[in-house]
Write an enzyme that holds these catalytic residues in place. Structure first.
Site, PDB file in Angstrom:
ATOM      1  N   ASP A 188      17.612 -21.666  15.330  1.00 31.81           N
ATOM      2  CA  ASP A 188      16.935 -20.366  15.350  1.00 31.81           C
ATOM      3  C   ASP A 188      17.721 -19.368  16.189  1.00 31.81           C
ATOM      4  O   ASP A 188      18.683 -19.714  16.881  1.00 31.81           O
ATOM      5  CB  ASP A 188      15.494 -20.501  15.866  1.00 31.81           C
ATOM      6  CG  ASP A 188      15.432 -21.137  17.251  1.00 31.81           C
ATOM      7  OD1 ASP A 188      16.287 -20.808  18.104  1.00 31.81           O
ATOM      8  OD2 ASP A 188      14.525 -21.954  17.491  1.00 31.81           O
ATOM      9  N   HIS A 221      20.518 -21.509   9.483  1.00 29.21           N
ATOM     10  CA  HIS A 221      19.152 -21.122   9.838  1.00 29.21           C
ATOM     11  C   HIS A 221      18.120 -22.180   9.458  1.00 29.21           C
ATOM     12  O   HIS A 221      16.936 -22.047   9.821  1.00 29.21           O
ATOM     13  CB  HIS A 221      18.799 -19.788   9.177  1.00 29.21           C
ATOM     14  CG  HIS A 221      17.916 -18.924  10.027  1.00 29.21           C
ATOM     15  ND1 HIS A 221      17.232 -19.398  11.128  1.00 29.21           N
ATOM     16  CD2 HIS A 221      17.591 -17.608   9.934  1.00 29.21           C
ATOM     17  CE1 HIS A 221      16.534 -18.425  11.680  1.00 29.21           C
ATOM     18  NE2 HIS A 221      16.733 -17.311  10.969  1.00 29.21           N
TER      19      HIS A 221
END
Length: 445
Positions: free
Chosen positions: A420, A416
């Site tokens: 995304d 992350h």
């Protein structure tokens, strides 16, 4: 005349504090045709210190030439074939299959042929000169260390600082104050330091006692040791997971139509080659998932090669070999490569080349019956996918009729920090499209 070089050591021990210093010594013996020399296990890189002997290709009495295979060994990362440096005869094997061999220790004894002598003479003379220089330097350092240490003792620079009460507590609890780390001024050992050391000692003893009470100790196998290291590193990555389901009814139909004829050719065609190819096709559209994270430069190193790693269960534990250049391979070529890796995996004989440079990974937990999982990224890769078992479930068709469909669940884990949710969802949808429309994968060369 050639010489065999032997390196040993002598010990200098301080009578006052038990300090031990080592000095090396050299001894030379003549080397001639018929001389038996130990063939040592050389450093095979990657920081490996020991290996397990998996298979011998020679036995005592066998004649070997340079570059002949001696044995296959397995580290916690890969399998390596060891080859001979000499021409001669095998006289002794130092290890049995599945025993641990350490880097620098002999693997076999080889009786040399005549042609080895000149080469060995030059080699040992070079080693002799280097070792003599190192030995002289080591003796100087040892003499200096002993001299300086004696001065420290006589000037009382080295001492244990503790009050009589602390010393009495140490005596009563059978604690050696030399083993206790002092947290007081100038390293003074406090009562709290002794109690903390005692608590640590008691905890360790309790763990050992519990281990002895609960049964046998199971050693961690080679591949599992590597998994320990990689998973510890991987779990520092901030993961997020995106999941979906996929209808693979058409894929199963296409696969079933050709699997029997391919089996006659010695090719086992599972669903996995299609999923691997679909992963590669989707990476062509979203290439930022195919590569490695460079944490130092805070960037992604995107690779043009699709080296797809496949999580694989082996007798030695989990391992993730990869199929190279999937972007250039068709379904049959992928199936052949997968078959090759699976056969090596059964023998725990996967090479370092097959383990290196993976850019993206997949895991099929469905083969052991699981439906869902949260896969763990293999650092420094950026993403990984995992599929569950095929389930026949009711679904609606285009006319809202209830039909039986073959459904699998898929979960994607991504780093992350750089990926995304939207990017991962787009990739998953692409992969799903190719898997649900296998004709496009079958048309690939």
């Amino acid at each position: 005349m050639a010489f065999a070089l032997r390196v040993g050591s002598s010990i200098v021990r301080s009578s006052k504090n038990g300090c031990t210093l080592k000095r090396r010594f050299l001894s030379l013996s003549s080397l001639r045709s018929g001389t038996i020399v130990p063939f040592k296990l050389s450093d095979i890189g990657e920081g490996i210190r020991d290996v397990t002997v998996k298979e011998w290709f020679v036995k005592p009495g066998d004649r070997v030439s340079q570059f002949d295979n001696i044995c296959e060994v397995q580290s916690d990362k890969a399998s390596v074939t060891i080859t001979s440096r000499y021409d001669g005869f095998i006289r002794k094997l130092y290890y049995k299959v599945d025993e641990i061999a350490f880097i620098g220790n002999p693997l076999v004894d080889i009786e040399l042929n005549e042609e080895n002598v000149v080469e060995k003479e030059q080699e040992t003379k070079t080693v002799e000169t280097r070792e003599e220089n190192e030995n002289r330097e080591l003796e100087k350092r040892d003499d200096k260390a002993i001299s300086e240490y004696s001065k420290d003792i006589h000037s009382e620079k080295i001492q244990i600082i503790a009050t009589p009460a602390v010393r009495r507590l140490a005596t009563e609890t059978n604690i050696n104050l030399a083993d206790v780390i002092g947290t007081g001024k100038d390293g003074r050992i406090l009562k709290e330091d002794v109690l903390a050391h005692l608590e640590k000692f008691d905890s360790k003893k309790k763990i050992e006692d519990v281990s002895q009470q609960t049964g046998k100790t199971i050693p961690i196998k080679k591949y599992s040791k590597h998994m320990w290291t990689t998973m510890t590193q991987s779990l520092s990555i901030p993961h997020f997971v995106y999941s979906d389901e996929c209808n693979i009814t058409e894929l199963i139909r296409y696969r079933n139509e050709v699997k029997d004829s391919l089996k006659e050719q010695g090719i086992s065609l599972s669903l996995m080659p299609f999923m691997i190819k679909a992963a590669s096709k989707a990476l062509q559209v979203i290439p930022e998932l195919n590569g490695w994270l460079d944490e130092g430069k805070q960037c992604i190193r995107v690779s043009e090669k699709h080296n797809i790693g496949i999580a694989m269960d082996t007798p030695e534990g989990l391992i993730v070999p990869n199929i190279k250049d999937v972007q250039n391979l068709g379904i049959l070529c992928i199936a052949k490569e997968l078959n090759r890796l699976q056969e090596l995996g059964k023998k725990a004989s996967i090479s370092l080349a097959d383990l290196s440079d993976a850019t993206f990974s997949l895991s099929n937990i469905g083969v052991i019956g699981g439906s869902y999982t949260k896969p763990v990224i293999l650092s420094p890769q950026i993403a990984i996918g995992a599929f569950g078992k095929v389930q026949k479930l009711p679904r609606f068709d285009e006319k809202d009729n209830v039909i039986a469909a073959n459904i699998i669940a898929v979960s994607w884990a991504a780093d992350h920090r750089v990926i995304d949710g939207v990017t991962m969802a787009k990739y998953s949808n692409l992969w799903k499209y190719y898997v649900e429309h296998p004709i496009e994968l079958m048309l690939e060369s």
